[in-house]
Design a protein around this motif. Structure first.
Motif, short mmCIF file in Angstrom:
data_model
loop_
_atom_site.label_atom_id
_atom_site.label_comp_id
_atom_site.label_asym_id
_atom_site.label_seq_id
_atom_site.Cartn_x
_atom_site.Cartn_y
_atom_site.Cartn_z
N VAL A 192 0.74 -1.17 0.14
CA VAL A 192 -0.04 0.08 0.07
C VAL A 192 0.87 1.22 -0.09
N GLU A 193 2.01 1.25 0.86
CA GLU A 193 2.82 2.28 0.99
C GLU A 193 3.45 2.64 -0.38
N THR A 194 3.62 1.48 -1.23
CA THR A 194 4.32 1.69 -2.75
C THR A 194 3.54 2.33 -3.47
N VAL A 195 2.13 1.95 -3.49
CA VAL A 195 1.16 2.65 -4.68
C VAL A 195 0.79 4.04 -4.17
N LEU A 196 0.62 4.15 -2.85
CA LEU A 196 0.04 5.53 -2.13
C LEU A 196 0.96 6.73 -2.51
N ARG A 197 2.40 6.36 -2.15
CA ARG A 197 3.18 7.54 -2.15
C ARG A 197 3.20 8.34 -3.39
N PRO A 198 3.04 7.97 -4.67
CA PRO A 198 3.15 8.72 -5.82
C PRO A 198 1.72 9.40 -6.17
N LEU A 199 0.63 8.91 -5.25
CA LEU A 199 -0.78 9.39 -6.09
C LEU A 199 -0.83 11.05 -5.74
N THR A 200 -1.81 11.50 -6.53
CA THR A 200 -2.25 12.74 -6.13
C THR A 200 -3.65 13.04 -6.11
N ALA A 201 -4.19 13.98 -5.76
CA ALA A 201 -5.66 14.43 -5.83
C ALA A 201 -6.19 14.11 -7.29
N GLU A 202 -5.55 14.42 -8.22
CA GLU A 202 -6.23 14.03 -9.48
C GLU A 202 -6.29 12.53 -9.83
N ASP A 203 -5.63 11.80 -9.37
CA ASP A 203 -5.52 10.27 -9.50
C ASP A 203 -6.93 9.77 -8.81
N VAL A 204 -7.41 10.30 -7.59
CA VAL A 204 -8.48 9.45 -6.94
C VAL A 204 -9.76 10.40 -7.09
N PRO A 205 -10.78 9.58 -7.41
CA PRO A 205 -11.98 10.64 -7.58
C PRO A 205 -12.43 10.94 -6.36
N GLU A 206 -12.95 12.15 -6.20
CA GLU A 206 -13.60 12.79 -4.87
C GLU A 206 -15.18 12.17 -5.07
N ALA A 207 -15.61 11.37 -4.36
CA ALA A 207 -17.02 10.92 -4.24
C ALA A 207 -18.01 11.88 -3.68
N LEU A 208 -17.41 12.58 -2.51
CA LEU A 208 -18.46 13.36 -1.36
C LEU A 208 -18.42 14.71 -2.21
N PRO A 209 -19.72 15.22 -2.26
CA PRO A 209 -19.73 16.70 -2.57
C PRO A 209 -19.22 17.66 -1.51
N ALA A 210 -18.34 18.93 -1.84
CA ALA A 210 -17.84 19.49 -1.08
C ALA A 210 -18.75 20.26 0.31
N ALA A 211 -19.85 20.43 0.06
CA ALA A 211 -20.97 21.03 0.92
C ALA A 211 -21.11 19.95 1.82
N TYR A 212 -21.21 18.63 1.56
CA TYR A 212 -21.58 17.29 2.22
C TYR A 212 -20.43 17.26 3.22
N ARG A 213 -19.28 17.26 2.69
CA ARG A 213 -17.91 17.10 3.64
C ARG A 213 -17.96 18.35 4.83
N ARG A 214 -18.18 19.44 4.15
CA ARG A 214 -18.20 20.59 5.38
C ARG A 214 -19.40 20.39 6.35
N GLU A 215 -20.35 19.95 5.87
CA GLU A 215 -21.49 19.83 6.85
C GLU A 215 -21.25 18.72 8.00
N HIS A 216 -20.40 17.64 7.45
CA HIS A 216 -20.37 16.58 8.34
C HIS A 216 -18.87 16.48 8.80
N ASP A 217 -18.05 17.43 8.73
CA ASP A 217 -16.71 17.77 9.11
C ASP A 217 -15.89 16.36 8.58
N LEU A 218 -15.79 16.05 7.42
CA LEU A 218 -14.97 15.00 6.88
C LEU A 218 -14.03 15.38 5.99
N PRO A 219 -12.57 14.60 5.84
CA PRO A 219 -11.69 14.97 5.28
C PRO A 219 -11.84 14.65 3.58
#
Length: 761
Positions: A192-219
């Protein structure tokens, strides 16, 4: 007011694994063939799969694992301290054995290593010296009163030569992953460490809408992945887990909201109740009174079928609670209105049983146009894959002409040649056996979108999950018809010969009193290959790894098979003179019909069978259910099997024969089964006993579940929040154009089977 969703905007989830970019890369290419293949055995094939292979729990060096809680048969990873080791020659044979005892300060666990000579084991002895602390991984077995791990994988904390890694192990939480004999938890951590290290935010889809994350204090997703796989504090992984529970609920609820909104936008034919029709005539000839619960559900179905929008209702009820009668009443309402109804069953045995019971209840009302048939009646036809050509042509013609108001069948109903032009109601029995596409293929045969009634007698665990997640209209039947005598359940240890002997004596006693007995086996023949499987696909989730040099491990018993058990029982003194029949899904249809007829009539009062008789079979004289290798069946199957007996006026008895160790999880499951006959109570018990990833029935569908962290019983607040937000989002943006990350996650995470388990609509 929101506009209805057009058909072309409906989003149908793609199959799991259709992932692009870095997440879709093969682990064999990213990590090497050996590691990639080992992870593949866990169902982890791509970078995305590995990132979603979450740690099961977290440990720390200063807190040793409670060894007392380990159960025989479980694959475990523990943190413990070496208390002793002993290297010696094996008695009476060549080779050496190293016994190492590890402790949590209170209890001990034995580690056993074998070698051709002592030199091959000395490196283990040096590393596992007294006082060494580390992680140890393997499958728990029992030998002469000791619990042990044979040839375990291990890593001592002294093995770490990298100073930073050593500090990390001491001070940071240690992720402990679901692992196997092929790859240990700490090896997965490094992968996991090997594959996680080079990833960026563009590589992983963000499933939760920003407003929902803010409402529930989610990273955000990248912060959460790092917090889950490489936490520096307990708060890191706790916050990450909470985020992914919200994500799983949100993705699933979005898929369901899309499907439901698309279906509800269609028009359905309204079938108003008609006085003096076939439904009234049916009610007048019923030989029994419906229960209050049946009348209540019947009224709901009557009202919804009379509306111009498609009914989408789940009817769940205890085994024998009378769901079929309620469904038949609804079908007859449609027939009264000039429509047709189709009942889809998963097996020929169940389809034939439905045909017999429905035609029996209707009598002359099912013989329209025939000599002696009722004037206000209809025709009921059966369509299965094994029917002869002439019978099949006759059934197809009756369905296509509208002559048959009720068409009952198996998957054969889904064929393109089957035409049911006035189809107004689809009833799907035991929906978990069918996928969404199969169900929709049947509904598409009508000129308008038919109403849908889904029935299940197994609210464990799929129905509980479904009613918690799916935005379904749900009806429940808990009350059993009057006169049922009930069923008692006992566990029979297979290693107690007198108990097993007494089992067959009890079968003989019941037969002599006029009863019938089922004997259920997990296999058809002794020579079947593959995993330990029942006929409908249930497989044991234990490790298949065996150690050739393991002198201590208990041998794995062959599973009972229909052919062998039937032959054995014919030679059993307690059953001398008792005719014994055989039944399984591979028999020709006429042979199966004859076997059931002989059993019902008492010509062969003992029937040795696979789980083909699990649902729908109704022989009131059956009083005994013997389940061999009962630990190899799920709670749902066991409850269904038990429901085949005690359906008449005589009490039933279920005897679960098992070789499972009393400390094993399998035995714990059987004890829960024996403790109650309440399927709804078993539903909650099953969810508590299952691993987190199995809630959607991954072992039943044969695919990986997209639900890994969300807990059905504990996370009701998360599910409610996600349902409300997903509904609102889909209402305003049905194609999810504003949330491309969520759209991608829906397509990647929900395969056909998982969606079917959740939706049931």
């Amino acid at each position: 007011m929101n506009q209805p969703i057009a058909r072309e905007s409906r989003h149908d989830p793609a199959f799991l694994g259709e992932v692009g970019g870095r997440l879709g890369r093969s682990l064999e290419k990213e990590l090497g063939t050996r590691t990639g293949k080992a992870l593949g055995k866990l169902g982890v094939h791509t970078v995305g799969d590995l990132l979603r292979h979450y740690p099961r729990r977290y440990g720390d060096r200063g807190k040793l694992t409670a060894l007392r809680e380990l159960r025989v048969g479980d694959h475990v990873t523990v943190i413990a301290e070496v208390s002793s080791n002993d290297l010696r020659q094996m008695r009476g044979k060549s080779g050496s054995i190293l016994n190492v005892r590890i402790t949590d300060g209170t209890d001990e666990l034995l580690l056993t290593f074998f070698g051709k000579h002592s030199r091959s084991l000395e490196h283990h002895q040096r590393r596992l010296r007294r006082g060494a602390t580390g992680m140890f991984s393997g499958t728990v077995s029992a030998y002469r009163g000791d619990r042990q791990l044979t040839h375990p994988n291990y890593e001592t904390f002294d093995d770490l030569d990298d100073e930073f890694a050593a500090v990390q192990k001491v001070d940071w939480p240690i992720p402990i992953y679901p692992a196997s004999a092929s790859i240990a938890s700490w090896q997965i951590e490094k992968a996991v460490e090997t594959v996680l290290r080079p990833l960026t935010a563009e590589d992983v889809p963000e499933a939760l809408p920003a407003a929902y994350r803010r409402e529930h204090d989610l990273p955000d997703v990248m912060t959460a992945l790092r917090g889950l796989h490489a936490p520096r504090t307990p708060e890191d992984w706790q916050r990450a887990r909470r985020r992914f529970r919200h994500e799983e609920a949100f993705v699933l609820q979005t898929a369901l909201a899309q499907r439901r909104a698309a279906t509800l936008s269609d028009a359905a034919t309204a079938y108003e109740p008609r006085g003096g029709g076939i439904r009234d005539a049916f009610e007048a000839r019923l030989p029994f009174e419906l229960t209050a619960g049946q009348w209540e559900v019947a009224a709901v179905l009557e009202r919804e079928i009379a509306a111009p929008v498609p009914m989408m209702r789940l009817l769940q009820g205890e085994v024998g609670s009378g769901k079929t009668v309620v469904a038949l009443r609804a079908m007859l309402q449609v027939v009264d209105g000039g429509g047709q109804a189709a009942l889809l069953a998963p097996t020929e045995v169940l389809a034939q049983q439905h045909h017999r019971s429905i035609t029996g209840l209707l009598g002359p009302l099912a013989e329209a146009g025939m000599l002696g048939g009722a004037e206000e009646g209809t025709r009921v036809v059966l369509l299965t894959g094994s029917m002869g050509a002439a019978a099949r042509r006759k059934a197809l013609a009756a369905a296509a002409s509208g002559e048959a108001g009720i068409v009952i069948g198996t998957h054969a109903l889904l064929s393109e040649v089957v035409q049911i032009p006035d189809l107004g109601l689809v009833v799907v029995d035991e929906q978990h056996r069918f996928g969404v596409e199969q169900r929709d293929a049947l509904r598409a045969k009508g000129r308008a979108t038919p109403h849908l009634l889904v029935m299940t007698a197994t609210p464990i665990p799929r129905t509980v999950a479904m009613t918690s997640f799916g935005d379904l209209e749900t009806s429940t039947l808990r009350e059993l018809p009057a006169g049922r005598a009930g069923v008692s359940t006992n566990i029979v240890p297979a290693d107690r010969p007198r108990w097993v002997e007494r089992t067959w004596e009890r079968v003989r006693e019941e037969v002599e009193a006029g009863g019938r007995a089922y004997v259920v086996c997990p296999r058809i023949t002794a020579g079947e290959n593959g995993g330990d499987a029942t006929e409908d696909g249930f497989s044991d989730d234990g490790s298949d790894e065996l150690f050739a040099l393991d002198e201590a491990a208990e041998p794995r018993r062959p599973l009972a098979s229909v052919e062998e058990v039937a032959a054995l029982l014919r030679q059993t003194p307690a059953l001398a003179g008792v005719a014994i029949g055989e039944m399984h899904g591979q028999l020709p249809t006429d042979t199966k019909d004859a076997a059931m007829a002989d059993f019902a009539a008492g010509r062969t009062p003992v029937l040795v069978s696979t789980t083909v008789i699990e649902v729908g079979v109704d022989v009131p004289e059956a009083t005994v259910m013997v389940v061999l290798d009962a630990d190899r069946f799920g709670l749902s199957q066991l409850h269904q099997l038990r429901g085949r007996v005690g359906r008449g006026t005589k009490p039933g008895m279920c005897l679960a024969v098992t070789a499972a160790h009393p400390d094993s999880g399998s035995f714990e499951r059987l004890a829960a089964f024996a403790a109650t006959t309440d399927g709804f109570e078993l539903a909650e018990t099953d969810l508590k006993l299952r691993r987190e990833g199995d809630v959607l029935g991954a072992t039943q569908s044969g695919r990986s579940s997209s639900l890994r962290l969300l807990r059905v019983l504990q996370d009701a607040d998360i599910i409610d929040a996600a349902r409300a937000a997903a509904r609102e989002l889909v209402a305003h943006d049905p194609a999810l154009d504003s949330e491309p990350g969520l759209a991608r996650m829906v397509a990647e995470s929900i395969d056909e089977d998982a969606a079917a388990y959740l939706e049931r609509t």
